[in-house]
Design a protein around this motif. Structure first.
Motif, mmCIF file in Angstrom:
data_model
loop_
_atom_site.group_PDB
_atom_site.id
_atom_site.type_symbol
_atom_site.label_atom_id
_atom_site.label_comp_id
_atom_site.label_asym_id
_atom_site.label_seq_id
_atom_site.Cartn_x
_atom_site.Cartn_y
_atom_site.Cartn_z
ATOM 1 N N UNK A 158 54.829 15.920 -73.809
ATOM 2 C CA UNK A 158 54.489 14.548 -73.404
ATOM 3 C C UNK A 158 53.076 14.176 -73.867
ATOM 4 N N UNK A 159 52.816 12.883 -74.018
ATOM 5 C CA UNK A 159 51.460 12.450 -74.389
ATOM 6 C C UNK A 159 50.441 12.906 -73.337
ATOM 7 N N UNK A 160 49.259 13.262 -73.785
ATOM 8 C CA UNK A 160 48.218 13.778 -72.882
ATOM 9 C C UNK A 160 47.935 12.835 -71.714
ATOM 10 N N UNK A 161 47.925 11.534 -71.959
ATOM 11 C CA UNK A 161 47.614 10.564 -70.902
ATOM 12 C C UNK A 161 48.645 10.594 -69.778
ATOM 13 N N UNK A 162 49.859 10.988 -70.101
ATOM 14 C CA UNK A 162 50.921 11.022 -69.105
ATOM 15 C C UNK A 162 50.666 12.088 -68.039
ATOM 16 N N UNK A 163 50.025 13.191 -68.426
ATOM 17 C CA UNK A 163 49.800 14.287 -67.482
ATOM 18 C C UNK A 163 49.010 13.846 -66.256
ATOM 19 N N UNK A 164 47.922 13.118 -66.464
ATOM 20 C CA UNK A 164 47.106 12.660 -65.341
ATOM 21 C C UNK A 164 47.879 11.737 -64.409
ATOM 22 N N UNK A 165 48.673 10.863 -64.983
ATOM 23 C CA UNK A 165 49.483 9.935 -64.189
ATOM 24 C C UNK A 165 50.515 10.704 -63.366
ATOM 25 N N UNK A 166 51.209 11.616 -64.021
ATOM 26 C CA UNK A 166 52.250 12.395 -63.330
ATOM 27 C C UNK A 166 51.631 13.234 -62.220
ATOM 28 N N UNK A 167 50.545 13.954 -62.528
ATOM 29 C CA UNK A 167 49.933 14.800 -61.504
ATOM 30 C C UNK A 167 49.407 13.980 -60.338
ATOM 31 N N UNK A 168 48.800 12.841 -60.619
ATOM 32 C CA UNK A 168 48.323 11.982 -59.531
ATOM 33 C C UNK A 168 49.459 11.554 -58.612
ATOM 34 N N UNK A 169 50.594 11.194 -59.200
ATOM 35 C CA UNK A 169 51.769 10.797 -58.416
ATOM 36 C C UNK A 169 52.324 11.983 -57.631
ATOM 37 N N UNK A 170 52.405 13.142 -58.280
ATOM 38 C CA UNK A 170 52.935 14.328 -57.602
ATOM 39 C C UNK A 170 52.032 14.748 -56.442
ATOM 40 N N UNK A 171 50.725 14.659 -56.629
ATOM 41 C CA UNK A 171 49.806 14.988 -55.538
ATOM 42 C C UNK A 171 49.970 14.013 -54.372
ATOM 43 N N UNK A 172 50.277 12.760 -54.683
ATOM 44 C CA UNK A 172 50.573 11.770 -53.646
ATOM 45 C C UNK A 172 51.807 12.211 -52.851
ATOM 46 N N UNK A 173 52.854 12.644 -53.563
ATOM 47 C CA UNK A 173 54.078 13.091 -52.887
ATOM 48 C C UNK A 173 53.840 14.352 -52.055
ATOM 49 N N UNK A 174 53.036 15.273 -52.579
ATOM 50 C CA UNK A 174 52.706 16.493 -51.839
ATOM 51 C C UNK A 174 51.970 16.125 -50.560
ATOM 52 N N UNK A 175 50.967 15.261 -50.681
ATOM 53 C CA UNK A 175 50.190 14.847 -49.507
ATOM 54 C C UNK A 175 51.083 14.161 -48.481
#
Length: 166
Positions: free
Chosen positions: A48-65
């Motif tokens: 995936x494009x590098x910029x996508x990683x930050x977006x995905x991780x931010x969303x996943x951390x939201x779901x974890x929280x």
């Protein structure tokens, strides 16, 4: 329940959510992505494009929280099993260690092994969360799916960048 108690409960849950989210973001600040180094690595064409990683991780951390906050609201984190707590701690530490191994040490082998630990503890967390809340469990499923994908990607990048000694 009086309004004051309700407000305290809501404040507690808000604090749990914010603290969890911030804790998962720590490694991004401590061990930022070395874009120049990472861009020079050989990667599979399906990366995936590098910029996508930050977006995905931010969303996943939201779901974890959100998942942890739901468990807190249902039973209280301190009332969960020691296996649940220990697995979350291992998962969290391994999650944070990935950026250290990958971007600080530039050790693709250790990053891959670490990513596998995150994936395995993530899978275990799905099962350990079920008794507390099905919704909390479902919220960490995307994290587990992404980490399994990330583990495979990490392995492929590692294999593509092994320096042959002979």
């Amino acid at each position: 329940m009086d309004n004051r108690l309700e407000e305290l409960i809501i404040l507690n849950l808000l604090c749990v959510f914010i603290l969890t989210y911030l804790l998962f973001l720590i490694s991004a600040f401590l061990f930022p992505i070395d874009v120049a180094w990472y861009s020079k690595l050989k990667k599979p064409n399906w990366t995936p494009p590098s910029k996508l990683f930050g977006i995905v991780w931010g969303f996943l951390y939201f779901l974890i929280a959100l998942s942890i906050t739901i468990v807190e609201s249902k039973v209280g984190i301190i009332n969960t099993s020691s296996y649940f707590l220990l697995t979350w701690i291992i998962n969290y530490l391994a999650n944070q260690a990935f950026s250290f191994f990958q971007f600080k040490m530039k050790r693709l082998d250790l990053a891959t092994i670490d990513c596998l630990v995150v994936a395995l503890t993530g899978i275990l967390l799905c099962f350990l969360t079920i008794p507390y809340s099905l919704l909390a469990t479902l919220l960490i499923v995307p994290y587990v799916i992404w980490v399994i994908f990330a583990t495979y990607l990490s392995y492929k990048i590692y294999r593509m960048n092994i320096k042959r000694a002979f």
